[in-house]
Enzyme design. Structure first.
Site, PDB file in Angstrom:
ATOM      1  N   ASP A 168       0.820  -1.210   0.000  1.00 40.14           N
ATOM      2  CA  ASP A 168       0.000   0.000   0.000  1.00 40.14           C
ATOM      3  C   ASP A 168       0.856   1.263   0.000  1.00 40.14           C
ATOM      4  OD1 ASP A 168      -2.260   1.472   2.480  1.00 40.14           O
ATOM      5  OD2 ASP A 168      -1.773   1.999   0.409  1.00 40.14           O
ATOM      6  N   ASP A 201      -1.880   5.817  -4.961  1.00 44.34           N
ATOM      7  CA  ASP A 201      -2.160   5.004  -3.786  1.00 44.34           C
ATOM      8  C   ASP A 201      -2.631   3.610  -4.186  1.00 44.34           C
ATOM      9  OD1 ASP A 201      -4.483   5.372  -0.963  1.00 44.34           O
ATOM     10  OD2 ASP A 201      -3.013   3.842  -1.519  1.00 44.34           O
TER      11      ASP A 201
HETATM   12  C1  ZSD Z   1     -12.153  -0.561   1.229  1.00 45.69           C
HETATM   13  C2  ZSD Z   1     -11.151  -1.612   0.846  1.00 45.69           C
HETATM   14  N1  ZSD Z   1     -10.041  -1.338   0.185  1.00 45.69           N
HETATM   15  O1  ZSD Z   1      -9.341  -2.476   0.041  1.00 45.69           O
HETATM   16  C3  ZSD Z   1     -10.040  -3.482   0.634  1.00 45.69           C
HETATM   17  C4  ZSD Z   1      -9.590  -4.901   0.721  1.00 45.69           C
HETATM   18  C5  ZSD Z   1     -11.193  -2.980   1.127  1.00 45.69           C
HETATM   19  C6  ZSD Z   1     -12.249  -3.804   1.810  1.00 45.69           C
HETATM   20  N2  ZSD Z   1     -12.333  -3.609   3.229  1.00 45.69           N
HETATM   21  C7  ZSD Z   1     -13.412  -4.496   3.643  1.00 45.69           C
HETATM   22  C8  ZSD Z   1     -11.165  -3.922   4.096  1.00 45.69           C
HETATM   23  C9  ZSD Z   1     -10.102  -2.894   3.875  1.00 45.69           C
HETATM   24  C10 ZSD Z   1     -10.206  -1.554   4.095  1.00 45.69           C
HETATM   25  C11 ZSD Z   1      -9.010  -1.051   3.741  1.00 45.69           C
HETATM   26  N3  ZSD Z   1      -8.240  -2.038   3.330  1.00 45.69           N
HETATM   27  N4  ZSD Z   1      -8.912  -3.171   3.408  1.00 45.69           N
HETATM   28  C12 ZSD Z   1      -6.894  -1.881   2.859  1.00 45.69           C
HETATM   29  C13 ZSD Z   1      -6.317  -0.628   3.358  1.00 45.69           C
HETATM   30  N5  ZSD Z   1      -7.244   0.452   3.247  1.00 45.69           N
HETATM   31  C14 ZSD Z   1      -6.907   1.629   2.686  1.00 45.69           C
HETATM   32  C15 ZSD Z   1      -5.620   1.854   2.256  1.00 45.69           C
HETATM   33  C16 ZSD Z   1      -5.357   3.091   1.672  1.00 45.69           C
HETATM   34  N6  ZSD Z   1      -4.126   3.402   1.210  1.00 45.69           N
HETATM   35  N7  ZSD Z   1      -6.307   4.019   1.510  1.00 45.69           N
HETATM   36  C17 ZSD Z   1      -7.544   3.728   1.964  1.00 45.69           C
HETATM   37  N8  ZSD Z   1      -7.868   2.551   2.542  1.00 45.69           N
HETATM   38  C18 ZSD Z   1      -8.576   0.306   3.781  1.00 45.69           C
END
Ligand code: ZSD
Length: 421
Positions: free
Chosen positions: A126, A310
């Protein structure tokens, strides 16, 4: 009098720069009065080592005195030891898969190993955050649902970073917190010894529900790391001194497995040139500008659009004016409060979206922007391009990044490069 043997030997014993298997190219031989001048060229890798015995040897040559055998042997001995030493200076690289965790590429995970013996987890690399955190043996079992976990007690190389904690919150409100170990950490054959590995003591429900994601590897700048009282370095910052090149690249793909490379730029993964643009690394994101955009076959609108590249964000978030201009071209599109963004009939024909990096242009296919059905039986679809108003920042997430080959360059100043693929 200099014998021919000596001359021949001189040409062989000319200082070879470290790391070159071949003696350096000899540009000019100026043979006046039996003297030989061998012009040196620096080894392209820029490494050079001084061989003191050779200096002595050349002194013998200079005064026309045959050099004793032991000097000639000493030159070769030192060359050999220097050659071996250089070979030991690690010039590391690594390459690993970026695997979509579901059928709409909500995120990509990469296999990593932690500890001794190695424990394999699937982590989300990430560039929008800088914490390396994992589901662990310390995560309450009711918060773990199918994820692989890191067990520090099962690793002979794990060390508790005592008194250190961390807590992170992402843009969508998800988050986690915990304690910190250091351990050996490897991505695609590239190893960092004593990498800070943040073991989760608590994760939010959205992570618990994401069974294919065992944690994250933050590849933002280390300034964003949340470990306290002393913040920790990212995997890339730890690996950088040993990398062949201070870069990592992202080749994310639409509904397919792509790759992340560390320490080198694979020319087989892109076409044409890489166009670089400067990065503002404060406050810690890969922040840069787009040079403008166009919708479908429309004219390119030159405009500096600042945002962050990102890999941890799924969609592309841009200023409302651009997003409304895009969906104005989509029959039946609307900005739905109910669904929380731009939606349209799944049968609609979508235009492509092109963004500029300096003078280069990158086109996102319409299929990437027809992101997903609201529900498996719905005829309403959710857009991969959404408004950034309310986020306070534009985010060039996976929908944009997977349309290019992206080079994250840790040079000073840092820069980011995009190429067609
Ligand atoms: C939403 C999402 N995004 O990827 C996944 C997997 C999901 C699902 N969700 C259920 C779980 C989740 C939420 C996040 N993630 N995983 C990954 C990191 N996230 C970021 C990273 C970043 N750089 N910027 C914003 N959020 C938020």
């Amino acid at each position: 009098m200099v014998s021919l043997t000596d001359l021949f030997l001189a040409s062989l014993l000319v200082p070879t720069s470290l790391g070159s298997a071949l003696p350096p190219r000899i540009d000019t031989i100026d043979q006046r009065g039996g003297r030989v001048t061998l012009k040196q060229v620096r080894n392209p890798r820029g490494h050079k080592a001084f061989n003191p015995a050779r200096a002595t040897y050349r002194t013998f040559l200079k005064y026309g005195v045959p050099a004793p055998d032991y000097i000639k042997k000493a030159v070769a001995h030192i060359d050999e030891e220097q050659e071996e030493a250089f070979a030991r200076i690690k010039r590391d690289t690594g390459s690993a898969a970026a695997i979509p965790i579901n059928e709409v590429d909500i995120a990509y995970v990469t296999p990593v190993t932690i500890g001794t013996p190695p424990q394999t987890l699937m982590l989300d690399l990430d560039t929008g955050s800088s914490d390396l955190w994992v589901f662990s043996s310390l995560t309450p079992s009711n918060q773990v649902r199918g994820q692989e976990i890191y067990s520090p007690t099962k690793s002979s190389t794990s060390k508790l970073l005592s008194g250190h904690t961390w807590s992170i919150r992402y843009g969508d409100g998800s988050g986690s917190r915990g304690t910190v170990y250091t351990d050996n950490f490897t991505i695609g054959g590239l190893e960092v010894k004593s990498q800070a590995v943040q073991a989760a003591l608590e994760v939010s429900s959205s992570f618990t529900q994401e069974q294919s994601l065992d944690g994250l590897v933050g590849l933002g700048f280390s300034a964003l790391n949340t470990v306290r009282p002393s913040s920790q370095l990212t995997f890339f910052d730890n690996a950088r001194p040993n990398l062949d090149e201070e870069v990592f690249t992202a080749d994310l793909k639409y509904h397919a497995t792509g790759s992340y490379d560390f320490g080198f730029i694979d020319s087989k993964k892109y076409a044409g040139n890489i166009t670089y643009t400067t990065v503002q690394q404060s406050p810690g994101y890969w922040t840069h500008s787009l040079s403008g955009y166009s919708v479908g076959s429309g004219a390119f609108q030159a405009s500096q659009i600042s945002g962050i590249s990102d890999t941890g964000t799924t969609l592309l978030y841009l200023p409302t004016a651009i997003v409304t201009a895009y969906y104005r071209q989509v029959q039946g599109a609307q900005n739905s409060q109910y669904y929380g963004g731009y939606v349209f009939p799944c049968s609609s024909t979508l235009p492509t979206f092109t963004f500029g990096i300096e003078g280069a242009r990158f086109t996102i296919p319409a299929s990437y922007i027809n992101y997903t059905r609201i529900s498996p039986t719905s005829t309403t679809c959710y857009g991969g391009l959404q408004s950034s108003s309310g986020l306070g920042i534009n985010i060039f997430g996976d929908v944009a990044l997977k349309a290019a080959f992206v080079v994250f360059s840790g040079t000073n100043p840092p820069r980011i490069g995009f190429a067609i693929k």
